[in-house]
Every structure is written in structure tokens, then in C-alpha cells.
Design a protein around this motif. Structure first.
Motif, PDB file in Angstrom:
ATOM      1  N   ASN A 129       0.965  -0.819  -0.236  1.00 36.53           N
ATOM      2  CA  ASN A 129       0.080  -0.138   0.154  1.00 36.53           C
ATOM      3  C   ASN A 129       1.031   1.208   0.139  1.00 36.53           C
ATOM      4  O   ASN A 129       0.460   2.111  -0.634  1.00 36.53           O
ATOM      5  CB  ASN A 129      -1.003  -0.091   1.455  1.00 36.53           C
ATOM      6  CG  ASN A 129      -2.234  -0.413   1.003  1.00 36.53           C
ATOM      7  OD1 ASN A 129      -2.503  -0.988  -0.160  1.00 36.53           O
ATOM      8  ND2 ASN A 129      -2.997  -0.808   2.289  1.00 36.53           N
TER       9      ASN A 129
ATOM     10  N   LYS B 223      -8.162   1.986  -5.480  1.00 34.78           N
ATOM     11  CA  LYS B 223      -7.291   2.141  -6.829  1.00 34.78           C
ATOM     12  C   LYS B 223      -8.340   1.295  -7.609  1.00 34.78           C
ATOM     13  O   LYS B 223      -9.193   1.093  -7.510  1.00 34.78           O
ATOM     14  CB  LYS B 223      -6.473   0.555  -5.876  1.00 34.78           C
ATOM     15  CG  LYS B 223      -5.165   1.407  -5.223  1.00 34.78           C
ATOM     16  CD  LYS B 223      -4.532   0.312  -4.548  1.00 34.78           C
ATOM     17  CE  LYS B 223      -4.025   1.274  -2.722  1.00 34.78           C
ATOM     18  NZ  LYS B 223      -3.221  -0.232  -2.987  1.00 34.78           N
TER      19      LYS B 223
ATOM     20  N   GLY C  37      -6.786  -5.832   1.391  1.00 38.52           N
ATOM     21  CA  GLY C  37      -6.182  -6.167   1.884  1.00 38.52           C
ATOM     22  C   GLY C  37      -6.052  -6.007   3.260  1.00 38.52           C
ATOM     23  O   GLY C  37      -5.458  -6.696   4.154  1.00 38.52           O
TER      24      GLY C  37
HETATM   25 MG   LIG Z   1      -3.642  -2.935  -0.983  1.00 42.32          MG
END
Ligand SMILES: [Mg+2]
Ligand SMILES: Nc1ncnc2c1ncn2[C@@H]1O[C@H](COP(=O)(O)OP(=O)(O)O)[C@@H](O)[C@H]1O
Length: 452
Positions: A345, A396, A405
Motif C-alpha cells: 500500500n 484504486k 488488503g
Molecule cells: Mg492494499
């Protein structure tokens, strides 16, 4: 010219009085009647005013724009929504022609409205572009013909609702539908990742045997080399040594012997490297149902950093302060996954940075182990700060982010009795803080907070 009739002086006085009295009575009666009618009129007037005010209130409370026109399509009545919409406001609307309120590019025209009056039809959900004060605006319009007491058309009333609202509702629905589809695709992706994890575990297991084979044999060969050297030395002590010496030279046996050791070292190094990778893979895919082990979070963080930075495709300056043992009881593979996600990230966030820099530091304070990862990206906007741990929340593009995530990281960390938090660094960028219960040897098993 005719002569005027003169009153006769001979008519008796009593009659005059009687007449006068009856006139007075009549006047009284008429007066009383008039007063009665006046009271009734006022009552009806008050009723009418009440009804009028009620209708005006209903009209004005409507959020739809209402415009009533006569048969010449001249505005006779509007509501407040209309007064707010059109230029000129309350005073300027009545008396204007409908053509002035409709944009020339409107798909439904004033002529269409005139036709509905002639044909005594209704207009249903037709798209109009109205010439609003702020510029042309699309509306969905319903129109109803008005009739007079004798059943002849007397005008039309148009009710318009901004199409923007309907469009927004539709867009919202469309977006919800698409995000549902994305979520579905991401679930499939998550499932794929899980099976990839199982595959990795399988591959790691399968590789381990041949690697130990190579490793063991390389060591054996190295031992054999020593024996061969000893043997050759003995051979050269023989009286026929001259022959052997020539052959030794021709076959460059000395060079072979010296190279042999280097080649064996290469094999051993390679095998060791593969063995380490296999160990990392194993840790990465370790099943959380298996019992935890005691591991050093600093080691795990270094591996995670190496893995991500080796594949991220651009140089990142790293300031690592990971000295000292940061022992934790739990699943090293899961913590590695967490740190890899955090580092990934950070790398993603620094995509536009000129000099991407990562600061990673580990400390142990009392019964807690704390790891911070700071990047110099743009930081997390305050308005999304409390959503970043939600499953499927991502900023994103599709294909790059799944939004899973941090949600997965959060779950794994809390299952270890730890905490994961994000903050904006005062000097810019994001700081992610991973806080875990430290392993306390004296506590005995189970007291470090990890659930095996
Ligand atoms: Mg991520
Ligand atoms: N270091 C960071 N800097 C800026 N934004 C971040 C950082 N880490 C996470 N985020 C924000 O949190 C969102 C969710 O992250 P995550 O759950 O890992 O999903 P993904 O990476 O797939 O988008 C990201 O899309 C991003 O907007």
C-alpha cells in the motif's frame, strides 16, 4: 309637455301615517334581510378564502414545478417551486407565454402542449428542457387539460420534476449494481488468492525434498574432494610418479580440483537460498488452524520488505530500524502477509513521489511489540480514514485494488490480540502502526494474546 299631478289636499292624514309606517316596516325588513345576506356573504367569503389559502398552500408545498396556462398558453398561475426556478420570480411569471419558459432545444415543444389541449389528451412523463434562471434544465413533465363549467378546455396545468433527480437515482442504482458486480469479482479473486496460498504451500513442500537432496549431496561431494586430493597426493609419491605427473598436467587435474570446491560452494549457496525461500513460502501460507510459534517480527518484516521491494519495479529508499528481537507468539506467515500488504500500500501510495521513502521501525515497550511503517505518499484523506479497513473499500482502479488488503490485515492482527491503525503524519504521508502482544517467556503459553 304634460302637467305634473299635484297632491290632493283633501286626502286624510291618518292614511299618510299608515303608509309611512308600512314603508318604515318594509325598510326594516329589507335592512334585516340585507344584514343577513351580508353575514352569509362574509361567511362564504371566509370559507372561500380558507379554501383558497389551503389550495395555495398545497400548491406551494409541492416540490414539483407547477405552471397553469390558459388556452392561449399564457401563464395564469404558478407555485413557489416555479417562481424559484424561472427568472423574474413571483411577479414576473403570470401573463408570460409558455414559449418563454421552454428552451428552444426541448425535445417536447410548446406545440405539443397546444396539441394535447386540442386533442383533450394528457401528457405523460415527457422530457422538457425548461429555461431556468440558472440555464437550461431537463425535466419530466406531466400535463392535464383544464375544463370550464361547460366542459370546454380552458387551459392546461403542467407539473414538472427535475430529470436530474431521476437521473441521479438511476446513476446511483447503476453504481450500486456495478459495485455489487465488482464485489463478486473480487470475491472470486480472493478465492483465487486463497487457492494460490494452498498451491504455494504445496510447492514449498514439494521443493523441500529435492533441495535437501542437492544440499546433502553437495556436502558429500565436498567431503569426497578432500579424500580425492589425499589420494592423488599419495599416488604422486609413487616411483612412477613422473607418468602420473604428466597426465596430471595434461588433464589439468589441479585446476579441476581447485574449481571443484568453488562449484560446490555455488551449489550449496544456491541450495541454501532456495531452502530459505521455501521456508518463507511455508511461513507465508501457514494455516491459521495450526498452532502458532514464537518468531521475531523484525525478521518477518525484513523478509516482507525484501519481497515487495524486489518486485515493485522502482527504487525505494528504506530507513529500517529493526534491531533487537521483537518476539511474538503467533503465525509468522500471517504477520508477513500483513506487513507485505502495508508495504505494498505504501509503495502504491508513493507512485507519484519523486523520491519514494519508507521508514520502518520496530520497538518493544513492556508487553507490546510495535512496528511502524511510514511512507511519503499523499497520505489518507480524512474523509476516508474511517473506511479504509472496510472490505472492498478501495480508491484504486479495478484490477489494481481489491479493497480487501487492510480488511484481511485487520482481522489477522485482531486475531493475534493486536491492533492496526492508520494515521496522517504531520509532515505528510501515512503511518501504519502494527501493535502486537510481545512474547513473554515467563508467562507461559497462551498469555501473549495470540490465539493458536
Ligand atoms: Mg492494499
Ligand atoms: N499508505 C497509504 N497511503 C495512502 N492511502 C492508503 C495507504 N494505505 C491504504 N490506503 C487507502 O486505503 C485503501 C484500502 O486499502 P486496501 O484495503 O489495502 O485495499 P487496496 O490496496 O486494494 O485499495 C486504499 O485504496 C487507499 O485509498
Amino acid at each position: 309637455m304634460t302637467d305634473a299631478v299635484q297632491p290632493t289636499a283633501s286626502r286624510p292624514l291618518v292614511d299618510d301615517d299608515q303608509l309611512w309606517l308600512s314603508v318604515m316596516n318594509k325598510m326594516d325588513e329589507t335592512w334585516a334581510e340585507l344584514v343577513g345576506q351580508q353575514v352569509e356573504l362574509e361567511r362564504k367569503n371566509a370559507e372561500l378564502e380558507g379554501a383558497h389559502a389551503f389550495m395555495a398552500g398545497v400548491f406551494d408545498s409541492m416540490s414539483d414545478v407547477l405552471v397553469a396556462c390558459d388556452t392561449a398558453l399564457r401563464v395564469v398561475r404558478t407555485n413557489q417551486a416555479a417562481e424559484r426556478l424561472f427568472p423574474g420570480g413571483a411577479d414576473g411569471l403570470v401573463g408570460r407565454l409558455l414559449t418563454e419558459l421552454v428552451d428552444p432545444h426541448s425535445p417536447t415543444t410548446v406545440a405539443d402542449v397546444a396539441n394535447t389541449i386540442v386533442r383533450r389528451q394528457r401528457l405523460e412523463d415527457r422530457e422538457f428542457i425548461l429555461a431556468a434562471a440558472g440555464g437550461a434544465m431537463p425535466f419530466a413533465v406531466n400535463g392535464t387539460v383544464l375544463y370550464d363549467g361547460r366542459g370546454r378546455p380552458s387551459g392546461v396545468v403542467l407539473a414538472a420534476r427535475p430529470l436530474g433527480e431521476l437521473r441521479r437515482a438511476y446513476t446511483e442504482l447503476d453504481r450500486a449494481h456495478r459495485s455489487l458486480k465488482d464485489a463478486q469479482a473480487q470475491l472470486v479473486q480472493a478465492e483465487k488468492m486463497a487457492s494460490l496460498g494452498r498451491l504455494v504451500a504445496g510447492v514449498a513442500h514439494e521443493l523441500n525434498n529435492p533441495i535437501s537432496f542437492v544440499y546433502g549431496n553437495a556436502h558429500t561431494l565436498r567431503r569426497f574432494t578432500r579424500r580425492l586430493e589425499a589420494y592423488l597426493a599419495a599416488v604422486h609419491a609413487d616411483p612412477r610418479a613422473a607418468d602420473f605427473a604428466r597426465q596430471r598436467q595434461d588433464l589439468r587435474i589441479d585446476m579441476v580440483l581447485s574449481e571443484l570446491d568453488g562449484a560446490l560452494s555455488g551449489i550449496v549457496d544456491g541450495a541454501e537460498r532456495v531452502r530459505d525461500i521455501v521456508a518463507d513460502l511455508r511461513r507465508f501460507s501457514s494455516d491459521r488452524r495450526t498452532p502458532g510459534t514464537i518468531f521475531d517480527l523484525a525478521d518477518v518484516a525484513r523478509t516482507a520488505l525484501d519481497w515487495i521491494l524486489a518486485t515493485c519495479g522502482r527504487p525505494v529508499t528504506v530507513h529500517a530500524d529493526l534491531d533487537g528481537a521483537l518476539d511474538v507468539d503467533g503465525h509468522a506467515g500471517q504477520m508477513q502477509q500483513v506487513i507485505m500488504n502495508l508495504v505494498q500500500n505504501a509503495v502504491d501510495a508513493m507512485e507519484g513521489s519523486d523520491s519514494p521513502t519508507l521508514d520502518i521501525a520496530g520497538t518493544r515497550r513492556g508487553g507490546r511489540v510495535c512496528l511502524t511503517i511510514r511512507d511519503n505518499g499523499p497520505g489518507i484523506a480524512p474523509e476516508i480514514m474511517d473506511r479504509i479497513f472496510d472490505p472492498f473499500f478501495t480508491t484504486k482502479p479495478v484490477g489494481k485494488g481489491t479493497g480487501l488488503g487492510l480488511a484481511i490485515c485487520y482481522r489477522m492482527v485482531t486475531e493475534h490480540g493486536g491492533m492496526l491503525a492508520a494515521s496522517r503524519h504531520p509532515a505528510g504521508g501515512t503511518t501504519m502502526t502494527l501493535d502486537l502482544p510481545a512474547f513473554m517467556p515467563d508467562d507461559g503459553p497462551g498469555n501473549s494474546g495470540a490465539e493458536a
